[in-house]
Scaffold this motif. Structure first.
Motif, PDB file in Angstrom:
ATOM      1  N   GLY A 104     -20.428 -24.382 -28.396  1.00 53.16           N
ATOM      2  CA  GLY A 104     -20.728 -24.700 -27.007  1.00 53.16           C
ATOM      3  C   GLY A 104     -22.199 -24.716 -26.663  1.00 53.16           C
ATOM      4  N   VAL A 105     -23.077 -24.686 -27.664  1.00 54.44           N
ATOM      5  CA  VAL A 105     -24.522 -24.693 -27.428  1.00 54.44           C
ATOM      6  C   VAL A 105     -25.006 -26.136 -27.439  1.00 54.44           C
ATOM      7  CG1 VAL A 105     -26.766 -23.954 -28.300  1.00 54.44           C
ATOM      8  CG2 VAL A 105     -24.790 -22.420 -28.452  1.00 54.44           C
ATOM      9  N   TYR A 106     -25.559 -26.563 -26.310  1.00 53.23           N
ATOM     10  CA  TYR A 106     -26.066 -27.927 -26.167  1.00 53.23           C
ATOM     11  C   TYR A 106     -27.546 -27.939 -26.520  1.00 53.23           C
ATOM     12  CZ  TYR A 106     -26.952 -32.481 -24.034  1.00 53.23           C
ATOM     13  OH  TYR A 106     -27.293 -33.788 -23.813  1.00 53.23           O
ATOM     14  N   TRP A 107     -27.959 -28.859 -27.361  1.00 51.80           N
ATOM     15  CA  TRP A 107     -29.360 -28.985 -27.736  1.00 51.80           C
ATOM     16  C   TRP A 107     -29.831 -30.404 -27.431  1.00 51.80           C
ATOM     17  CZ3 TRP A 107     -29.582 -32.895 -31.151  1.00 51.80           C
ATOM     18  CH2 TRP A 107     -28.483 -33.099 -31.995  1.00 51.80           C
ATOM     19  N   VAL A 108     -31.118 -30.525 -27.273  1.00 56.73           N
ATOM     20  CA  VAL A 108     -31.755 -31.813 -27.006  1.00 56.73           C
ATOM     21  C   VAL A 108     -32.803 -32.014 -28.099  1.00 56.73           C
ATOM     22  CG1 VAL A 108     -33.170 -33.119 -25.370  1.00 56.73           C
ATOM     23  CG2 VAL A 108     -31.381 -31.591 -24.534  1.00 56.73           C
ATOM     24  N   PRO A 109     -32.850 -33.198 -28.707  1.00 60.26           N
ATOM     25  CA  PRO A 109     -33.839 -33.407 -29.768  1.00 60.26           C
ATOM     26  C   PRO A 109     -35.251 -33.494 -29.215  1.00 60.26           C
ATOM     27  CG  PRO A 109     -32.761 -35.461 -29.266  1.00 60.26           C
ATOM     28  CD  PRO A 109     -32.073 -34.399 -28.456  1.00 60.26           C
ATOM     29  N   GLY A 110     -36.203 -33.291 -30.088  1.00 60.73           N
ATOM     30  CA  GLY A 110     -37.604 -33.421 -29.699  1.00 60.73           C
ATOM     31  C   GLY A 110     -38.312 -32.083 -29.669  1.00 60.73           C
ATOM     32  N   GLN A 136     -34.065 -34.754 -52.926  1.00 63.09           N
ATOM     33  CA  GLN A 136     -34.385 -33.381 -53.311  1.00 63.09           C
ATOM     34  C   GLN A 136     -34.082 -32.376 -52.196  1.00 63.09           C
ATOM     35  OE1 GLN A 136     -38.445 -33.402 -54.669  1.00 63.09           O
ATOM     36  NE2 GLN A 136     -38.015 -34.837 -56.300  1.00 63.09           N
ATOM     37  N   GLY A 137     -32.949 -32.570 -51.525  1.00 62.89           N
ATOM     38  CA  GLY A 137     -32.567 -31.646 -50.463  1.00 62.89           C
ATOM     39  C   GLY A 137     -33.206 -31.935 -49.118  1.00 62.89           C
ATOM     40  N   SER A 138     -33.847 -33.096 -48.971  1.00 60.94           N
ATOM     41  CA  SER A 138     -34.438 -33.455 -47.672  1.00 60.94           C
ATOM     42  C   SER A 138     -33.361 -33.417 -46.594  1.00 60.94           C
ATOM     43  CB  SER A 138     -35.046 -34.858 -47.727  1.00 60.94           C
ATOM     44  OG  SER A 138     -36.128 -34.888 -48.608  1.00 60.94           O
ATOM     45  N   GLN A 139     -33.735 -32.915 -45.422  1.00 62.86           N
ATOM     46  CA  GLN A 139     -32.782 -32.742 -44.339  1.00 62.86           C
ATOM     47  C   GLN A 139     -33.075 -33.695 -43.190  1.00 62.86           C
ATOM     48  OE1 GLN A 139     -32.613 -28.618 -43.197  1.00 62.86           O
ATOM     49  NE2 GLN A 139     -32.408 -27.923 -45.306  1.00 62.86           N
ATOM     50  N   ILE A 140     -32.022 -34.306 -42.690  1.00 62.97           N
ATOM     51  CA  ILE A 140     -32.080 -35.136 -41.485  1.00 62.97           C
ATOM     52  C   ILE A 140     -31.178 -34.437 -40.488  1.00 62.97           C
ATOM     53  CG2 ILE A 140     -31.618 -37.401 -40.491  1.00 62.97           C
ATOM     54  CD1 ILE A 140     -31.865 -38.530 -43.388  1.00 62.97           C
ATOM     55  N   HIS A 141     -31.758 -33.874 -39.422  1.00 57.96           N
ATOM     56  CA  HIS A 141     -30.937 -33.060 -38.528  1.00 57.96           C
ATOM     57  C   HIS A 141     -31.471 -33.060 -37.093  1.00 57.96           C
ATOM     58  CE1 HIS A 141     -33.794 -29.615 -38.471  1.00 57.96           C
ATOM     59  NE2 HIS A 141     -34.074 -30.036 -39.693  1.00 57.96           N
ATOM     60  N   HIS A 142     -30.561 -32.748 -36.171  1.00 53.27           N
ATOM     61  CA  HIS A 142     -30.839 -32.584 -34.753  1.00 53.27           C
ATOM     62  C   HIS A 142     -31.540 -33.812 -34.155  1.00 53.27           C
ATOM     63  CE1 HIS A 142     -29.981 -28.430 -35.956  1.00 53.27           C
ATOM     64  NE2 HIS A 142     -29.479 -28.339 -34.726  1.00 53.27           N
ATOM     65  N   ASN A 143     -30.958 -34.980 -34.397  1.00 53.80           N
ATOM     66  CA  ASN A 143     -31.461 -36.238 -33.831  1.00 53.80           C
ATOM     67  C   ASN A 143     -30.404 -36.882 -32.954  1.00 53.80           C
ATOM     68  OD1 ASN A 143     -34.048 -36.689 -35.434  1.00 53.80           O
ATOM     69  ND2 ASN A 143     -32.555 -36.360 -37.065  1.00 53.80           N
TER      70      ASN A 143
END
Length: 182
Positions: free
Chosen positions: A151-157, A5-12
């Protein structure tokens, strides 16, 4: 059939497992984006009989068996768009209704899995305009291939400063009642 139902798995960051991101057989309606899968046996899996799932702008590199696996039969209307992987791609079965575009290896890639200057993947992706509209972080120009945009670096958590509850300040030590006399 299980409907996400549109569940999102992201930024891991998914690493050191059998499969980093796994959409099992019979599942539909998952949106998987901006994930980095590395040092797994398989980076990302779409198992048999999956329908209407969107895998967009993910990075899956340095996995031991495969970076992306479309496994089994009965896959319909899945979309695999703007994903970065090296050479380990296996599409055992996908149908004419599946969309697989702008997915490949676009070197150079840094040790942090970000595209480096000179990569054809920088602004090399396609805009995604189908429902649900996905435009996370494109910021001026076509999207980049892979999980990191512009160019944007992200860190999960979690990234927050916890709130400390105020304590009452007194200038004298606490008073302790004497035990009752018997």
């Amino acid at each position: 059939m299980a409907d996400g139902q549109g569940s999102q798995i992201h930024h891991n960051w998914a690493h050191n497992t059998w499969a980093g991101i796994y959409v099992d057989g019979g599942q539909s309606g998952f949106i998987v984006y901006n994930n980095v899968c590395y040092s797994n046996q398989i980076g990302m899996v779409l198992n048999n009989d999956t329908t209407n799932n969107l895998f967009i702008n993910n990075t899956s590199l340095s996995n031991s068996a495969e970076d992306i696996l479309c496994n089994g039969t009965g896959q319909t209307s899945n979309q695999i768009i703007n994903n970065l992987w090296h050479a380990l791609w296996s599409a055992n079965s996908y149908s004419a209704s599946d969309i697989v575009t702008n997915d490949a290896w676009y070197p150079p890639v840094g040790a942090n899995f970000m595209l480096l200057p000179g990569s054809a993947g920088l602004h090399g992706g396609e805009y995604y305009t189908n429902s649900p509209v996905y435009a996370d972080g494109y910021g001026g120009g076509p999207p980049d291939i892979g999980a990191y945009q512009g160019g944007v670096y992200w860190v999960p958590g979690a990234n927050f400063t916890p709130q400390v509850f105020p304590l009452q300040q007194t200038n004298s030590p606490p008073k302790i009642a004497a035990p009752p006399r018997s």
